[in-house]
Design an enzyme around this catalytic site. Sequence first.
Site, PDB file in Angstrom:
ATOM      1  N   TYR A  46     -39.334  47.641  29.952  1.00 45.99           N
ATOM      2  CA  TYR A  46     -40.381  46.742  30.432  1.00 45.99           C
ATOM      3  C   TYR A  46     -40.682  47.102  31.892  1.00 45.99           C
ATOM      4  O   TYR A  46     -40.754  48.266  32.242  1.00 45.99           O
ATOM      5  CB  TYR A  46     -39.937  45.282  30.228  1.00 45.99           C
ATOM      6  CG  TYR A  46     -41.089  44.308  30.297  1.00 45.99           C
ATOM      7  CD1 TYR A  46     -42.188  44.442  29.445  1.00 45.99           C
ATOM      8  CD2 TYR A  46     -41.091  43.276  31.225  1.00 45.99           C
ATOM      9  CE1 TYR A  46     -43.263  43.569  29.510  1.00 45.99           C
ATOM     10  CE2 TYR A  46     -42.165  42.395  31.302  1.00 45.99           C
ATOM     11  CZ  TYR A  46     -43.248  42.551  30.440  1.00 45.99           C
ATOM     12  OH  TYR A  46     -44.312  41.699  30.516  1.00 45.99           O
ATOM     13  N   LYS A 101     -44.199  44.146   0.141  1.00 44.72           N
ATOM     14  CA  LYS A 101     -44.939  45.403   0.289  1.00 44.72           C
ATOM     15  C   LYS A 101     -44.482  46.135   1.548  1.00 44.72           C
ATOM     16  O   LYS A 101     -44.342  47.368   1.560  1.00 44.72           O
ATOM     17  CB  LYS A 101     -46.433  45.096   0.365  1.00 44.72           C
ATOM     18  CG  LYS A 101     -47.340  46.303   0.177  1.00 44.72           C
ATOM     19  CD  LYS A 101     -47.177  46.870  -1.220  1.00 44.72           C
ATOM     20  CE  LYS A 101     -48.162  47.991  -1.509  1.00 44.72           C
ATOM     21  NZ  LYS A 101     -49.458  47.488  -1.954  1.00 44.72           N
ATOM     22  N   ASP A 144     -54.126  42.060  -2.348  1.00 45.12           N
ATOM     23  CA  ASP A 144     -54.306  40.755  -3.012  1.00 45.12           C
ATOM     24  C   ASP A 144     -55.504  39.976  -2.471  1.00 45.12           C
ATOM     25  O   ASP A 144     -55.401  38.789  -2.141  1.00 45.12           O
ATOM     26  CB  ASP A 144     -53.024  39.923  -2.892  1.00 45.12           C
ATOM     27  CG  ASP A 144     -51.913  40.461  -3.781  1.00 45.12           C
ATOM     28  OD1 ASP A 144     -52.143  41.467  -4.465  1.00 45.12           O
ATOM     29  OD2 ASP A 144     -50.817  39.879  -3.787  1.00 45.12           O
ATOM     30  N   GLY A 203     -62.721  44.784 -12.532  1.00 39.17           N
ATOM     31  CA  GLY A 203     -62.322  44.256 -11.238  1.00 39.17           C
ATOM     32  C   GLY A 203     -62.106  45.384 -10.248  1.00 39.17           C
ATOM     33  O   GLY A 203     -62.538  46.522 -10.455  1.00 39.17           O
ATOM     34  N   ASN A 294     -50.603  43.773 -16.432  1.00 40.30           N
ATOM     35  CA  ASN A 294     -49.256  43.281 -16.135  1.00 40.30           C
ATOM     36  C   ASN A 294     -49.231  41.765 -16.219  1.00 40.30           C
ATOM     37  O   ASN A 294     -50.208  41.119 -15.859  1.00 40.30           O
ATOM     38  CB  ASN A 294     -48.822  43.714 -14.722  1.00 40.30           C
ATOM     39  CG  ASN A 294     -47.943  44.959 -14.768  1.00 40.30           C
ATOM     40  OD1 ASN A 294     -47.142  45.113 -15.682  1.00 40.30           O
ATOM     41  ND2 ASN A 294     -48.098  45.831 -13.796  1.00 40.30           N
ATOM     42  N   ASN A 326     -47.773  51.676  -8.494  1.00 41.98           N
ATOM     43  CA  ASN A 326     -48.410  51.975  -7.209  1.00 41.98           C
ATOM     44  C   ASN A 326     -47.450  52.504  -6.154  1.00 41.98           C
ATOM     45  O   ASN A 326     -47.876  53.159  -5.196  1.00 41.98           O
ATOM     46  CB  ASN A 326     -49.096  50.720  -6.657  1.00 41.98           C
ATOM     47  CG  ASN A 326     -50.385  50.412  -7.370  1.00 41.98           C
ATOM     48  OD1 ASN A 326     -50.580  50.820  -8.515  1.00 41.98           O
ATOM     49  ND2 ASN A 326     -51.273  49.683  -6.718  1.00 41.98           N
TER      50      ASN A 326
END
Length: 759
Positions: A46, A101, A144, A203, A294, A326
């Site tokens: 710092y 994730k 999402d 989609g 799924n 994925n």
Amino acid sequence: MSEKTSNRTRITPEEALAYHMEPRPGKFDVVASTPMTTQRDLSLAYSPGVAVPVQAIADRPETAYDYTTKGNMVAVISNGTAILGMGNLGALASKPVMEGKAVLFKRFADVNAIDIELDTEDPDEFINAVRLMGPTFGGINLEDIKAPECFIIEQRLKEMMDIPVFHDDQHGTAVICAAGLLNALELSGKKIEDVKIVLNGAGAAGIACLELLKSMGARHENCIMADTKGVIYQGRTEGMNQWKSAHAVVTEARTLEDAMKGADVFLGVSAKGAVTQAMVESMADNPVIFAMANPDPEITPEDAHAVRPDAIVATGRSDYPNQVNNVLGFPYLFRGALDIHARAINDEMKIACAEALAKLAREDVPDEVAVAYGRKLQFGRDYIIPTPFDPRLIHVVPPAVARAGMDTGVARRPIIDMDGYIQALKNRMDPTAAILQGIHARARQSQARMIFAEGDDPRVLRAAVAWQRGGMGQALVVGREADVKEKLEAAGLADAVRELTVVNAANSRHLDAYHEFLYARLQRKGVDREDAHKLANRDRHVFAALMLAHGHGDGLVTGATRKNAPVLAQLGKVFDLRPQDGAVGITAVLHKGRIVLIGDTLVHEWPEAEDLADIATRGAAVARGLGLEPRVAFLSFSNFGYPVSERAIKMAEAPKVLDRRGVDFEYEGEMTVDVALNMESAARYPFSRLTGPANVLVVPARHSASISVKLMQEMAGATVIGPILTGVPQPIQICSTTSTVNDILNMAAISAGGLGTGR
């Protein structure tokens, strides 16, 4: 119910909540990567030291990648409007998914990621919030977000920002789908530009799949898209938007059933049961079916193959071959993009990722990958996509992505030494998860009846339930029914009582046989018939060992409630587990991407040279069982005779014993720990026979082994597996009294996998 479906892992709400709550709420911590101990450290971190990189970045913004975490930091961002398959539950409810994730980024590609949940459904507000955070991150992973807003958000952010913006629900699925399709078409002898493709589910993921395939050569007129209202044809007005309209075609087909007739490829990102066997029957020869809904696919592989044995089938499920997952894509796409300081992830980079994955699946599969997957893997109809646990992914896919980024001009800092980059990728991954995955995969394959000897301990009971519900095999718990029931209820697992098999002397049909066996074994060791009966009836460790000896279980795990020396002594009443019988304890220590095996941590108190050679041989066998090529170091405080000490003599003699035995692994000693593990220190001894850092450490005595392991565990936070009891006639493993539920489960998996058995 199919066999595959019945073997699916069961997870109770209580277990899921406990996983996210313990040992601390959430799934990751933030840890400093630089020293933070002295005043000088703080002054550098710092004020005043930090002013220097601040000015450097102000002068040259690109140096932010050199002096900050920007170059290895991704934001995982959602507003919670399309959480998994659960719908719009809001930003806060999406946080566990986004944390998940983030840890997948770290686990699979060593990318740091932070989850950010934005409490807005207004695309403009969302876009502005993300845009303003741009300086912080090297890339943005959107997740999402419901359609059609996700299209708008991603497109506008890509236009505004100079770092990669990637909506994984769209493009992640598309990349893996494309990789699998490339291989499926090769196997069926078809070309992408010729095949008729039908996609159900208009989609975000479905549209992205079709767009990527078209950019790879699929012809617009050969691709039919369908949604809940039927085929999207030119002229349709109901339920349309600009993204669907872009894929409308001239066709007489109006229903999915119509479209499927003569189709070469079906891609499903829709709902369970959307495809019937009749539809599959109507497809062209060697049809390709990617039923990716799924948690349940549009049609199961069993039902598809029942009417079309020539079909190549993939799903989104891990319990079927060819999982479209994925996690094969986004970590490695971002790894490659971050490493060239990319301005974007473009179609060429996505195609490079898909082609690299497809190529990897066609290559010979290393044995350790097959072991981790639980079956032999060979390019073919049941293996067209690599498994997520293939360790080659990290050094195969990112370089392909990086090359594509450099070739298309989105790289700020191109990679000059690609070979060096590939080696750096190989070195950055922690082997812990892959090794544990392999252990559990072998165990799941064996479907062992696992004996949990300490059914009065809640940790053991929770591990037994996890064993049963995790599809690992049958859990046999030694305990009293009422006590087991009470403890399971207290742990929130009341419904598991009926699933476990509780065994004890009072309900065993084999007690007479156990008595006679034990008496025959101990009668010349001062034990009379009555004492033998009492031992079998009252000591759970002895009773459990007798079950195993008579084939009434396939493996045994114990030791969570009692120190391992007396446990070993009790088990020794049933099996030969003494040092002279060949038993050895090997402990695996995993820390900062490295694994070493230390022995003997359980059996030999003060081994001599011959014993040390035995320990080395057992350690080498365990190393190979874990997928490692063994390099053994005999450790001391001296290096190759200096300083001279009678305490070090046996460590120098042990390699000579192995010389005489002619073993087939590398070994050297005596040497200090730094020479064994650090190649710079080892360079002072060019005559050493070790070609790399040692991964099997043989120490002078059990006390030094125990001290070493516990010091690493307490001071460095190392992961410890073991001691693994090896060189024994039956699959027996002994936990420590400080074991967690996961530790017990790991030891049960080691027992079932047979890592320690054999003479």
